[in-house]
Design a protein around this motif. Structure first.
Motif, PDB file in Angstrom:
ATOM      1  N   SER A   2       3.784  11.721 139.624  1.00 39.12           N
ATOM      2  CA  SER A   2       4.985  12.762 139.980  1.00 39.12           C
ATOM      3  C   SER A   2       5.930  12.322 138.851  1.00 39.12           C
ATOM      4  O   SER A   2       6.039  11.345 138.414  1.00 39.12           O
ATOM      5  CB  SER A   2       5.532  12.120 141.419  1.00 39.12           C
ATOM      6  OG  SER A   2       6.771  12.709 141.377  1.00 39.12           O
ATOM      7  N   ILE A   4       2.994  15.859 137.572  1.00 40.45           N
ATOM      8  CA  ILE A   4       3.063  17.058 138.323  1.00 40.45           C
ATOM      9  C   ILE A   4       4.937  17.314 138.200  1.00 40.45           C
ATOM     10  O   ILE A   4       5.481  16.166 138.857  1.00 40.45           O
ATOM     11  CB  ILE A   4       2.677  16.716 139.933  1.00 40.45           C
ATOM     12  CG1 ILE A   4       1.400  16.634 139.846  1.00 40.45           C
ATOM     13  CG2 ILE A   4       3.202  17.893 140.582  1.00 40.45           C
ATOM     14  CD1 ILE A   4       0.589  16.481 141.034  1.00 40.45           C
ATOM     15  N   ALA A  16       6.529  22.044 140.716  1.00 37.49           N
ATOM     16  CA  ALA A  16       4.988  22.469 141.103  1.00 37.49           C
ATOM     17  C   ALA A  16       5.412  22.624 142.992  1.00 37.49           C
ATOM     18  O   ALA A  16       4.367  23.234 143.210  1.00 37.49           O
ATOM     19  CB  ALA A  16       4.316  21.495 140.741  1.00 37.49           C
ATOM     20  N   HIS A  51       2.401  19.434 147.127  1.00 34.59           N
ATOM     21  CA  HIS A  51       0.951  19.380 146.842  1.00 34.59           C
ATOM     22  C   HIS A  51       0.387  18.160 147.692  1.00 34.59           C
ATOM     23  O   HIS A  51       0.969  17.362 148.386  1.00 34.59           O
ATOM     24  CB  HIS A  51       0.903  19.042 145.318  1.00 34.59           C
ATOM     25  CG  HIS A  51       1.579  17.594 144.961  1.00 34.59           C
ATOM     26  ND1 HIS A  51       0.938  16.416 145.004  1.00 34.59           N
ATOM     27  CD2 HIS A  51       2.879  17.188 144.465  1.00 34.59           C
ATOM     28  CE1 HIS A  51       1.917  15.324 144.841  1.00 34.59           C
ATOM     29  NE2 HIS A  51       2.942  16.113 144.384  1.00 34.59           N
ATOM     30  N   ALA A  52      -1.106  18.158 147.705  1.00 28.56           N
ATOM     31  CA  ALA A  52      -1.581  17.420 148.576  1.00 28.56           C
ATOM     32  C   ALA A  52      -1.524  15.798 148.711  1.00 28.56           C
ATOM     33  O   ALA A  52      -1.639  15.209 149.475  1.00 28.56           O
ATOM     34  CB  ALA A  52      -3.155  17.927 148.582  1.00 28.56           C
ATOM     35  N   SER A  53      -1.017  15.343 147.494  1.00 31.53           N
ATOM     36  CA  SER A  53      -0.906  14.113 147.271  1.00 31.53           C
ATOM     37  C   SER A  53       0.415  13.564 147.617  1.00 31.53           C
ATOM     38  O   SER A  53       0.674  12.083 147.183  1.00 31.53           O
ATOM     39  CB  SER A  53      -1.200  13.497 145.791  1.00 31.53           C
ATOM     40  OG  SER A  53      -2.763  13.883 145.791  1.00 31.53           O
ATOM     41  N   ASN A  86      -7.294  17.806 143.087  1.00 30.44           N
ATOM     42  CA  ASN A  86      -6.128  18.709 143.327  1.00 30.44           C
ATOM     43  C   ASN A  86      -4.897  18.285 142.503  1.00 30.44           C
ATOM     44  O   ASN A  86      -4.316  19.368 142.172  1.00 30.44           O
ATOM     45  CB  ASN A  86      -5.789  18.921 144.757  1.00 30.44           C
ATOM     46  CG  ASN A  86      -4.807  19.827 145.219  1.00 30.44           C
ATOM     47  OD1 ASN A  86      -3.425  19.466 145.337  1.00 30.44           O
ATOM     48  ND2 ASN A  86      -4.921  21.058 145.622  1.00 30.44           N
ATOM     49  N   ALA A  87      -4.448  17.197 142.344  1.00 31.16           N
ATOM     50  CA  ALA A  87      -3.525  16.792 141.945  1.00 31.16           C
ATOM     51  C   ALA A  87      -3.228  17.173 140.307  1.00 31.16           C
ATOM     52  O   ALA A  87      -2.336  17.347 139.748  1.00 31.16           O
ATOM     53  CB  ALA A  87      -3.189  15.094 142.077  1.00 31.16           C
ATOM     54  N   THR A 129      -4.953  19.410 138.868  1.00 37.41           N
ATOM     55  CA  THR A 129      -5.173  20.674 138.743  1.00 37.41           C
ATOM     56  C   THR A 129      -3.411  21.438 139.076  1.00 37.41           C
ATOM     57  O   THR A 129      -3.133  22.083 138.143  1.00 37.41           O
ATOM     58  CB  THR A 129      -5.863  21.501 139.757  1.00 37.41           C
ATOM     59  OG1 THR A 129      -7.080  21.171 139.578  1.00 37.41           O
ATOM     60  CG2 THR A 129      -5.888  23.008 139.706  1.00 37.41           C
ATOM     61  N   LYS A 130      -2.734  20.646 139.920  1.00 33.16           N
ATOM     62  CA  LYS A 130      -1.441  20.785 139.751  1.00 33.16           C
ATOM     63  C   LYS A 130      -0.629  20.415 138.642  1.00 33.16           C
ATOM     64  O   LYS A 130       0.596  21.128 138.693  1.00 33.16           O
ATOM     65  CB  LYS A 130      -0.881  20.232 141.100  1.00 33.16           C
ATOM     66  CG  LYS A 130      -1.006  21.070 142.335  1.00 33.16           C
ATOM     67  CD  LYS A 130      -0.218  22.078 142.790  1.00 33.16           C
ATOM     68  CE  LYS A 130      -0.317  22.741 144.247  1.00 33.16           C
ATOM     69  NZ  LYS A 130       0.838  23.530 144.270  1.00 33.16           N
TER      70      LYS A 130
END
Length: 293
Positions: free
Chosen positions: A181, A216, A220, A223-225, A270-271, A273-274
């Motif tokens: 992050s 990230i 952005a 997000h899922a994380s 997913n992370a 990709t974000k």
């Protein structure tokens, strides 16, 4: 301070292999962990720890389990005994056992597995991953945790981190792919000078072929994380199962079942990709570092 060297193959991976095979035998026999625990006169938790490779397996317990599961083949029984003996020897040989006074059992388990892992995939929301930390950054985290009161304990903890990092420059280096992050880069751990040095180190490490760093950015959005950090360990052995480690304020939790691990693998995918690309991430790290000057 001289850092300890890592003996080849010193890990609990053999213990996990033994545990997986014992679990398969137990399930094939139709027995629950509670039923096995009753026969061995121990807790259900101990059986789970044996099957997860967390504890050494004594010969009497192994013999009792094999009898209970109906194992009769002499060659198979001998192989189980050899595997248990090797796992116990390697568990005791790890350099990390010398630091039992400052690192807990779960952390020692993690280090032993990391020592033979082929790759680490991790998402971090608040701090630089341990394998990419400078000593000054590690010391600042140790002081802030209030886990140790004496300077020599903090130095020992820092030495453990440095010893782990040797895997990144070994002949067959550990692959690390971390998604951070943006908050990790902006949190002033240890103050501006420490953080500036740490970001410089992160820039340099991200240029190594076995190190990938993605960020990230705040822009952005959700997000899922966002629920928290996690580490996924991957192993080179055929059929070896990936592991997930979750850190909490009260301790660490291992996840080993395939559905749980797959959930975190999907979160990590997913992370990344974000996140910004590695090149764009390096630019952001540089920009934040320069703003601290």
């Amino acid at each position: 301070m001289t850092l300890p060297r890592m003996p080849a193959g010193a890990s609990t991976v053999l213990g996990r292999q033994l545990g997986e095979e014992l679990r398969s035998l137990r399930e094939a026999s139709g027995l629950s962990t509670s039923e096995v625990a009753e026969v061995l006169d121990c807790t259900k938790g101990k059986i789970s720890r044996i099957e997860n490779g967390r504890v050494a397996l004594r010969s009497p317990d192994l013999a009792a389990m094999l009898r209970l599961y109906g194992a009769e083949d002499a060659d198979a029984i001998a192989r189980f005994s050899d595997l248990a003996r090797s796992a116990n020897q390697r568990r005791r040989s790890g350099w990390w056992n010398e630091y039992g006074n400052i690192i807990g059992e779960t952390y020692r388990d993690y280090i032993s597995l990391e020592a033979v892992a082929s790759a680490v995939h991790t998402f971090q929301s608040q701090r630089i991953p341990a394998l990419l930390q400078l000593p000054s950054y590690t010391r600042a985290l140790a002081v802030a945790s209030h886990g140790w009161t004496r300077p020599e304990e903090i130095e020992q903890f820092t030495s453990v981190r440095l010893a782990r990092q040797e895997r990144l420059t070994a002949d067959e280096p550990l692959q690390i792919w971390t998604v951070l992050s943006e908050a990790v880069l902006r949190q002033q751990v240890g103050g501006p000078d420490v953080m500036r040095d740490q970001l410089t180190h992160l820039e340099l490490m991200s240029e190594r072929p076995n190190v990938t760093v993605q960020v990230i950015p705040f822009s952005a959005g959700a997000h899922a994380s966002m629920a928290g950090p996690y580490v996924i360990l991957r192993f080179p052995a055929t059929g070896a199962l990936d592991l997930v480690l979750l850190d909490t304020p009260t301790g660490s939790t291992w996840l080993e079942r395939s559905p749980e691990v797959e959930t975190y693998q999907a979160l990590w995918n997913n992370a990344r990709t974000k996140a910004l690309s590695p090149v764009e991430s390096r630019r952001l790290i540089t920009s934040i570092k320069e703003s601290n000057q």
